[in-house]
Design an enzyme around this catalytic site. Sequence first.
Site, PDB file in Angstrom:
ATOM      1  N   HIS A 201       0.810  -1.213   0.000  1.00 47.16           N
ATOM      2  CA  HIS A 201       0.000   0.000   0.000  1.00 47.16           C
ATOM      3  C   HIS A 201       0.844   1.263   0.000  1.00 47.16           C
ATOM      4  O   HIS A 201       0.399   2.311  -0.438  1.00 47.16           O
ATOM      5  CB  HIS A 201      -1.009  -0.043   1.143  1.00 47.16           C
ATOM      6  CG  HIS A 201      -2.101  -0.995   0.825  1.00 47.16           C
ATOM      7  ND1 HIS A 201      -2.059  -2.304   1.215  1.00 47.16           N
ATOM      8  CD2 HIS A 201      -3.196  -0.848   0.048  1.00 47.16           C
ATOM      9  CE1 HIS A 201      -3.114  -2.923   0.728  1.00 47.16           C
ATOM     10  NE2 HIS A 201      -3.818  -2.069   0.011  1.00 47.16           N
ATOM     11  N   ARG A 308     -10.697   3.799  -2.325  1.00 49.29           N
ATOM     12  CA  ARG A 308     -10.255   3.030  -1.146  1.00 49.29           C
ATOM     13  C   ARG A 308     -10.596   3.874   0.081  1.00 49.29           C
ATOM     14  O   ARG A 308      -9.777   4.664   0.547  1.00 49.29           O
ATOM     15  CB  ARG A 308      -8.744   2.795  -1.193  1.00 49.29           C
ATOM     16  CG  ARG A 308      -8.280   1.801  -2.247  1.00 49.29           C
ATOM     17  CD  ARG A 308      -6.772   1.555  -2.101  1.00 49.29           C
ATOM     18  NE  ARG A 308      -6.332   0.413  -2.858  1.00 49.29           N
ATOM     19  CZ  ARG A 308      -5.763   0.472  -4.058  1.00 49.29           C
ATOM     20  NH1 ARG A 308      -5.559   1.625  -4.644  1.00 49.29           N
ATOM     21  NH2 ARG A 308      -5.371  -0.632  -4.667  1.00 49.29           N
ATOM     22  N   ARG A 344     -15.531   1.678  -2.250  1.00 48.84           N
ATOM     23  CA  ARG A 344     -15.278   0.356  -1.682  1.00 48.84           C
ATOM     24  C   ARG A 344     -15.349   0.523  -0.169  1.00 48.84           C
ATOM     25  O   ARG A 344     -14.673   1.388   0.382  1.00 48.84           O
ATOM     26  CB  ARG A 344     -13.891  -0.163  -2.071  1.00 48.84           C
ATOM     27  CG  ARG A 344     -13.616  -1.488  -1.385  1.00 48.84           C
ATOM     28  CD  ARG A 344     -12.288  -2.061  -1.764  1.00 48.84           C
ATOM     29  NE  ARG A 344     -11.192  -1.372  -1.092  1.00 48.84           N
ATOM     30  CZ  ARG A 344      -9.930  -1.689  -1.271  1.00 48.84           C
ATOM     31  NH1 ARG A 344      -9.610  -2.648  -2.128  1.00 48.84           N
ATOM     32  NH2 ARG A 344      -8.976  -1.056  -0.631  1.00 48.84           N
ATOM     33  N   GLU A 444     -11.043 -10.988  -5.123  1.00 46.71           N
ATOM     34  CA  GLU A 444      -9.610 -10.939  -4.832  1.00 46.71           C
ATOM     35  C   GLU A 444      -9.161 -12.105  -3.961  1.00 46.71           C
ATOM     36  O   GLU A 444      -8.013 -12.195  -3.556  1.00 46.71           O
ATOM     37  CB  GLU A 444      -9.239  -9.591  -4.188  1.00 46.71           C
ATOM     38  CG  GLU A 444     -10.137  -9.155  -3.070  1.00 46.71           C
ATOM     39  CD  GLU A 444      -9.850  -7.731  -2.582  1.00 46.71           C
ATOM     40  OE1 GLU A 444      -8.805  -7.163  -2.919  1.00 46.71           O
ATOM     41  OE2 GLU A 444     -10.683  -7.210  -1.825  1.00 46.71           O
ATOM     42  N   ASN A 467      -4.117  -7.378  -7.020  1.00 43.75           N
ATOM     43  CA  ASN A 467      -3.028  -7.327  -6.030  1.00 43.75           C
ATOM     44  C   ASN A 467      -3.181  -8.459  -5.029  1.00 43.75           C
ATOM     45  O   ASN A 467      -2.234  -9.186  -4.724  1.00 43.75           O
ATOM     46  CB  ASN A 467      -3.038  -6.000  -5.263  1.00 43.75           C
ATOM     47  CG  ASN A 467      -2.992  -4.803  -6.185  1.00 43.75           C
ATOM     48  OD1 ASN A 467      -2.591  -4.928  -7.324  1.00 43.75           O
ATOM     49  ND2 ASN A 467      -3.414  -3.653  -5.696  1.00 43.75           N
ATOM     50  N   ARG A 478       2.306 -10.055  -0.735  1.00 46.70           N
ATOM     51  CA  ARG A 478       2.481  -8.952  -1.688  1.00 46.70           C
ATOM     52  C   ARG A 478       3.452  -7.888  -1.214  1.00 46.70           C
ATOM     53  O   ARG A 478       3.891  -7.045  -1.989  1.00 46.70           O
ATOM     54  CB  ARG A 478       1.116  -8.322  -2.030  1.00 46.70           C
ATOM     55  CG  ARG A 478       0.447  -7.657  -0.874  1.00 46.70           C
ATOM     56  CD  ARG A 478      -1.006  -7.325  -1.177  1.00 46.70           C
ATOM     57  NE  ARG A 478      -1.190  -5.942  -1.603  1.00 46.70           N
ATOM     58  CZ  ARG A 478      -2.370  -5.365  -1.779  1.00 46.70           C
ATOM     59  NH1 ARG A 478      -3.480  -6.064  -1.608  1.00 46.70           N
ATOM     60  NH2 ARG A 478      -2.467  -4.130  -2.153  1.00 46.70           N
TER      61      ARG A 478
END
Length: 592
Positions: A201, A308, A344, A444, A467, A478
């Site tokens: 992030h 986000r 979201r 996801e 992601n 990640r």
Amino acid sequence: MPDSPKEEIRLKGVAASPGIAQAPAFIFLRREFDVPKYLLDPSAVDSELERFYGAMVETRRQIQEIRTDIANNLGEDEARIFDAHLLVLEDVALIEETQKELRETRFNIEYCFHKVAQRYIAFFDNIDDEYLRERVNDIRDVTRRMLFNLLGHTDYGISRMSRMVAGRILVTKDLSPSDAAGLEAGSLKGIATDSGGMTSHTVIMARSLNVPAVVGLHKASEVIQEGDTLLIDGYEGLVIVNPSDDTLYQYGEFNLRKKNYLEQLQKEAVLPSVTLDGKTIPLLVNIEGVRDLEHVTSLTIDGVGLFRTEGVFLRDNQIVSEEAQFDEYRRVVDSLQPRITTFRTFDLGGDKMLPNGLISPREKNPFMGLRAIRYCLRFPDAFRNQLRAVLRASHFGPTKMMYPMISGVGEIIEANRILDEVKASLDQEGIPYDRDMPIGSMIEIPSAAATIDLIGEHCSFVSIGTNDLIQYLLAVDRVNDMISDLYEPCHPAVLRTIAYIVEQAHKRGIKVSVCGEMAGDPIYAPLLIGLGVDELSVAPSLVPTIKYLIRHISSAEVSKLAQKALRMSHPGDTFHMLKQFKIGVFKSLIDA
Ligand code: PEP
Ligand code: MG
């Protein structure tokens, strides 16, 4: 004699956000760091204690200054945390034990102070009392600040980072999302971190700040000294410390060519997002708050494909009130309409933690833990507040809303049930909202992909979060740079999964968008379009590149490209093929 120029050092990491910048380094060490340990000469004990008192005075001065800043800007309540810090600093037992440790062992003061502080931390940490455990964070913070001052580092403190990094390149071991959220666009020149993968992030935030970033540099924060001149190359993943005149010349040339290239991209960015054979691929952006819209001309985009919303929480380091959320959401909707805003619901957890245990910091595997919709369904109060704020904002322009980290159909049903309750309460209060706001799901988690047919029955659109999808499909963290080579978007499992999602969703008339970082990468975007993805949502800074790409491919040729990729076994070969394709698309632009 003049100083001889410092030697040029090249550090190779992972290219995370494009761009080139040259500026002095600002070192930000937040995590625990090595505390030196050495024995003192008996005659040095008194001067060592003087050093300790001097660092205390400086630490107190810094804390008081921050307290005043915060009180003026945010209010007395927020400033009170720093009163607690002052109490820790003035704790008589902590001071006396440190003095005793020094006199008895004759080790250097940093070591003694650290050792005593660690004892305190361990003691409080083991007490089963939320309030006392909170104090541990205060002790940690003050200890770090003291050590910084003892070790001669120039400054410390997240709340002042924006000011400190103005005009500089931030060098750090690891930058948490809440640290990154404190940075202001426009002042910072670049970000270089020791750790981190391509889709952490921090990287996502660097892209939204529109600054070059290189991550996974391993030892940058040790090798680079405060004030060193850095040249950061976010295309190649390179940080050059004290660049030579030759290097500066080469980069100057490169920047000039890049400038022409960007000017050409910008010219096309306002044109429609349509392929050469006439297929429209809506191009939207990912944002974390209203300020991200400052970096994008609304004429170039079809809306926000991923808001986000946790970004709003991370910026304030807390769960934000309904009113404050509504205010920010409405400003986004207002400034975008008639274009769509896709909210979201908040995705906290994983590497996006709030301090003070608002989302449990004690999980062993936070990425597999109480994250996103799981937290919302377990503790629905914060979720309800957010749903109210989103619904209220939906009255002011076209909106959609989706849930993150859905692993199966049950979670959507439960989330929609809570949504219905919230709608009923708004109805009772006579508060207007869009009754038909489409509800979607992020895809996801592999279990959601495998059950896309069931999920499709309960939502009207889906958005693939590549992601996380790649992370969970390949079991590759990640944000872990040690295994970033295993994080392979071209893995056949990833391609087949995306193809399956698209096929199943389309069978039910449901549109598929991709909002993970793959969508904004000109290597993968043609593949996604070829696999049948309907729309792309990318970081604002990547809009001109992806718009150009869409306008210079034909959907028929990328569909063939995708079919070929689906038949390939080795991710490396697929990547090579996609890279060649990309070079072909941009060739005329680079040659021009
Ligand atoms: C994703 O996982 O691809 C995504 C868009 O969500 P985030 O990066 O915020 O987890
Ligand atoms: Mg995700």
